[in-house]
Structure formats: C-alpha cells, structure tokens
Write an enzyme that holds these catalytic residues in place. Structure first.
Site, PDB file in Angstrom:
ATOM      1  N   GLY A  45     -64.878  -4.763 -35.533  1.00  0.00           N
ATOM      2  CA  GLY A  45     -65.817  -5.451 -36.554  1.00  0.00           C
ATOM      3  C   GLY A  45     -67.313  -4.305 -36.689  1.00  0.00           C
ATOM      4  O   GLY A  45     -67.504  -4.176 -37.800  1.00  0.00           O
ATOM      5  N   GLU A  99     -73.570  -5.590 -32.829  1.00  0.00           N
ATOM      6  CA  GLU A  99     -72.377  -6.777 -33.618  1.00  0.00           C
ATOM      7  C   GLU A  99     -72.487  -7.161 -34.989  1.00  0.00           C
ATOM      8  O   GLU A  99     -73.305  -6.470 -35.833  1.00  0.00           O
ATOM      9  CB  GLU A  99     -73.281  -8.472 -32.858  1.00  0.00           C
ATOM     10  N   ASP A 100     -71.231  -6.995 -35.505  1.00  0.00           N
ATOM     11  CA  ASP A 100     -71.341  -6.920 -36.948  1.00  0.00           C
ATOM     12  C   ASP A 100     -71.679  -8.716 -37.976  1.00  0.00           C
ATOM     13  O   ASP A 100     -72.509  -8.153 -38.362  1.00  0.00           O
ATOM     14  CB  ASP A 100     -69.506  -6.523 -37.569  1.00  0.00           C
ATOM     15  N   ASP A 103     -72.065 -15.912 -36.297  1.00  0.00           N
ATOM     16  CA  ASP A 103     -71.894 -16.799 -37.005  1.00  0.00           C
ATOM     17  C   ASP A 103     -71.790 -18.319 -36.827  1.00  0.00           C
ATOM     18  O   ASP A 103     -72.863 -18.422 -36.713  1.00  0.00           O
ATOM     19  CB  ASP A 103     -70.168 -16.654 -37.670  1.00  0.00           C
ATOM     20  N   LYS A 131     -75.031 -15.224 -40.482  1.00  0.00           N
ATOM     21  CA  LYS A 131     -74.883 -16.729 -40.888  1.00  0.00           C
ATOM     22  C   LYS A 131     -75.703 -18.302 -40.674  1.00  0.00           C
ATOM     23  O   LYS A 131     -75.159 -19.313 -39.338  1.00  0.00           O
ATOM     24  CB  LYS A 131     -73.206 -17.496 -41.086  1.00  0.00           C
ATOM     25  N   PHE A 152     -67.128 -16.300 -46.591  1.00  0.00           N
ATOM     26  CA  PHE A 152     -66.641 -15.182 -45.829  1.00  0.00           C
ATOM     27  C   PHE A 152     -66.337 -13.747 -45.677  1.00  0.00           C
ATOM     28  O   PHE A 152     -65.934 -13.748 -47.359  1.00  0.00           O
ATOM     29  CB  PHE A 152     -64.816 -15.314 -44.862  1.00  0.00           C
ATOM     30  N   VAL A 153     -66.783 -13.002 -45.538  1.00  0.00           N
ATOM     31  CA  VAL A 153     -67.510 -11.764 -45.486  1.00  0.00           C
ATOM     32  C   VAL A 153     -66.081 -10.165 -45.295  1.00  0.00           C
ATOM     33  O   VAL A 153     -65.994 -10.559 -43.992  1.00  0.00           O
ATOM     34  CB  VAL A 153     -68.660 -11.319 -45.711  1.00  0.00           C
ATOM     35  N   ASP A 159     -63.628  -7.934 -41.032  1.00  0.00           N
ATOM     36  CA  ASP A 159     -61.765  -8.087 -41.956  1.00  0.00           C
ATOM     37  C   ASP A 159     -61.047  -9.043 -42.427  1.00  0.00           C
ATOM     38  O   ASP A 159     -62.425  -9.647 -41.389  1.00  0.00           O
ATOM     39  CB  ASP A 159     -60.878  -7.110 -40.729  1.00  0.00           C
ATOM     40  N   ARG A 165     -61.304  -3.212 -43.603  1.00  0.00           N
ATOM     41  CA  ARG A 165     -62.802  -2.636 -42.563  1.00  0.00           C
ATOM     42  C   ARG A 165     -63.658  -1.554 -43.732  1.00  0.00           C
ATOM     43  O   ARG A 165     -64.209  -1.276 -43.253  1.00  0.00           O
ATOM     44  CB  ARG A 165     -62.450  -2.331 -41.293  1.00  0.00           C
TER      45      ARG A 165
HETATM   46  P1  IMP Z   1     -68.693 -15.831 -34.069  1.00  0.00           P
HETATM   47  O1  IMP Z   1     -68.428 -16.513 -32.306  1.00  0.00           O
HETATM   48  O2  IMP Z   1     -68.218 -17.734 -34.701  1.00  0.00           O
HETATM   49  O3  IMP Z   1     -70.113 -16.010 -34.031  1.00  0.00           O
HETATM   50  O4  IMP Z   1     -68.160 -14.922 -34.736  1.00  0.00           O
HETATM   51  C1  IMP Z   1     -68.479 -13.890 -34.695  1.00  0.00           C
HETATM   52  C2  IMP Z   1     -67.447 -13.517 -35.097  1.00  0.00           C
HETATM   53  O5  IMP Z   1     -66.460 -13.316 -35.505  1.00  0.00           O
HETATM   54  C3  IMP Z   1     -67.780 -11.805 -35.867  1.00  0.00           C
HETATM   55  O6  IMP Z   1     -67.778 -10.327 -34.215  1.00  0.00           O
HETATM   56  C4  IMP Z   1     -66.690 -11.222 -36.544  1.00  0.00           C
HETATM   57  O7  IMP Z   1     -65.174 -10.482 -35.606  1.00  0.00           O
HETATM   58  C5  IMP Z   1     -65.812 -12.515 -37.064  1.00  0.00           C
HETATM   59  N1  IMP Z   1     -66.358 -12.886 -38.575  1.00  0.00           N
HETATM   60  C6  IMP Z   1     -67.273 -13.994 -38.804  1.00  0.00           C
HETATM   61  N2  IMP Z   1     -67.659 -14.588 -39.409  1.00  0.00           N
HETATM   62  C7  IMP Z   1     -67.029 -13.608 -39.794  1.00  0.00           C
HETATM   63  C8  IMP Z   1     -66.490 -13.253 -41.580  1.00  0.00           C
HETATM   64  O8  IMP Z   1     -67.654 -13.966 -43.219  1.00  0.00           O
HETATM   65  N3  IMP Z   1     -65.917 -11.564 -41.669  1.00  0.00           N
HETATM   66  C9  IMP Z   1     -65.290 -10.944 -41.410  1.00  0.00           C
HETATM   67  N4  IMP Z   1     -65.293 -11.833 -39.578  1.00  0.00           N
HETATM   68  C10 IMP Z   1     -66.528 -12.573 -39.291  1.00  0.00           C
END
Ligand code: IMP
Length: 175
Positions: A45, A99-100, A103, A131, A152-153, A159, A165
């Site tokens: 990402g 990091e992208d 969440d 987020k 969800f972006v 992606d 992407r």
């Molecule tokens: P987390 O472990 O829930 O914080 O998720 C992190 C990873 O989930 C990110 O590095 C993304 O690859 C993916 N992710 C979380 N939210 C989104 C979104 O809105 N769009 C796309 N990928 C997401």
C-alpha cells in the site's frame, strides 16, 4: 461507479496529497538534520507514498521494504503475519516506518513491536492516513498526512482486492 472507466469520486485530490507529502518531507528533513535515516516501506500500500516522500528527503536516506498480511476484502482479519522482513541490520539506525493507512492499528502495532526488537537508535511512524475512529489499539503516528473518517478508501497505492492502486488521488470505494 464503473470499474471499467474508473469513475471514482475524489476524496483527497492529487494536489492536496502532493502538498501534504511535501510538508511531511520538510518536517522529516528538519527533525533528522545531519543524521541518516532508513525509510521502511510497508508493502504494498505505501509504495507510491514512499516513492513521492523519498524524492523530497534531503538527509542521507536508505529504503527497506516489509510485507505483512492482515486484510481480506474491506475487513481486517486481525491476524497479522510477516511475508517479508527487512534485509539489512537496523541496529543503531534511525528508522521511519512508512505506512499508507492506520485503520484498527493492529498491523502497525505488530510491526512497531517487531522493529523495537531490532535495537534501532530511533523508531518513528509516518502514515499518510489515519482512521482515528476505528483504532483498536493506541498508535503513535509521528508524521500524519490526513486524519480521515471511517470510509474504505482506494487509490494512491491503496487497493480494494488488488485494484485501484494506480489512481493519483484518493477515492472512496463504492461512492
Ligand atoms: P489495520 O491493521 O486495521 O490498521 O490495517 C492496516 C492495513 O489495512 C493498511 O496497511 C491497508 O493495507 C489496509 N487498509 C485499512 N483500511 C483501508 C482502506 O480504507 N483502504 C485500503 N486499505 C486499507
């Protein structure tokens, strides 16, 4: 939305992203003046964010990549595992994880814990998006692009099931 024409609405424009990336790079350049850094690009990402960011870094910089898995579709599985770790020793290095999006925060906290075990000199986190309302664990984001609502972006590296992407802006999937 039609996937064929990619008519996905703009949530954060290319111009806004580029301006914010410049600000983040300037902040990093100030914070690490006369020091060397290693950017750890969290694949897949953050590859575009990282590529734009590194081209504006003025201090000596190296790049490493890591790959983790936790997502399926639009929901985190909560189970984080390593697919690929860094290739060089990070002992005594100034490391910035790039990091992208944060969440739930589960992926990046797993990675932060793992990186701390490598005896780095310093460890910081740079994330393009956060987020905040979705966080399940506390995550210290040292350099943050945008604090966004719970949507969800896609685009600019992000992606949905491997798609979108390449969009130069960030859009909301399904809107
Ligand atoms: P987390 O472990 O829930 O914080 O998720 C992190 C990873 O989930 C990110 O590095 C993304 O690859 C993916 N992710 C979380 N939210 C989104 C979104 O809105 N769009 C796309 N990928 C997401």
């Amino acid at each position: 939305m039609t996937t064929a024409s990619k008519s996905i609405g703009v949530f954060i424009s290319e111009e806004k992203i580029q301006a914010r990336v410049s600000e983040l790079a300037a902040q990093i350049n100030r914070d690490y003046e006369n020091q060397e850094i290693i950017l750890v690009c969290v694949l897949n990402g953050s590859f575009i964010f990282c590529a734009d960011l590194i081209r504006q870094i003025k201090v000596p910089v190296q790049i490493e990549t890591v790959s983790l898995s936790s997502y399926e579709g639009t929901e985190s599985t909560g189970q984080v595992s390593f697919r690929l770790d860094v290739k060089q020793s990070l002992v005594g290095k100034n490391v910035i994880l790039v990091e992208d999006i944060v969440d739930t925060g589960l992926t990046i906290s797993f990675l932060l814990k793992h990186m701390k075990l490598k005896n780095v000199a310093s460890l910081k986190l740079c994330s393009l998006l956060l987020k905040r309302a979705r966080l399940k664990v506390e995550v210290p984001v040292d350099y943050l692009g945008f604090d966004i609502e719970d949507k969800f972006v896609i685009g600019y590296g992000l992606d949905f099931d491997g798609r979108y992407r390449e969009l130069p802006y960030i859009g909301v999937y399904g809107e």
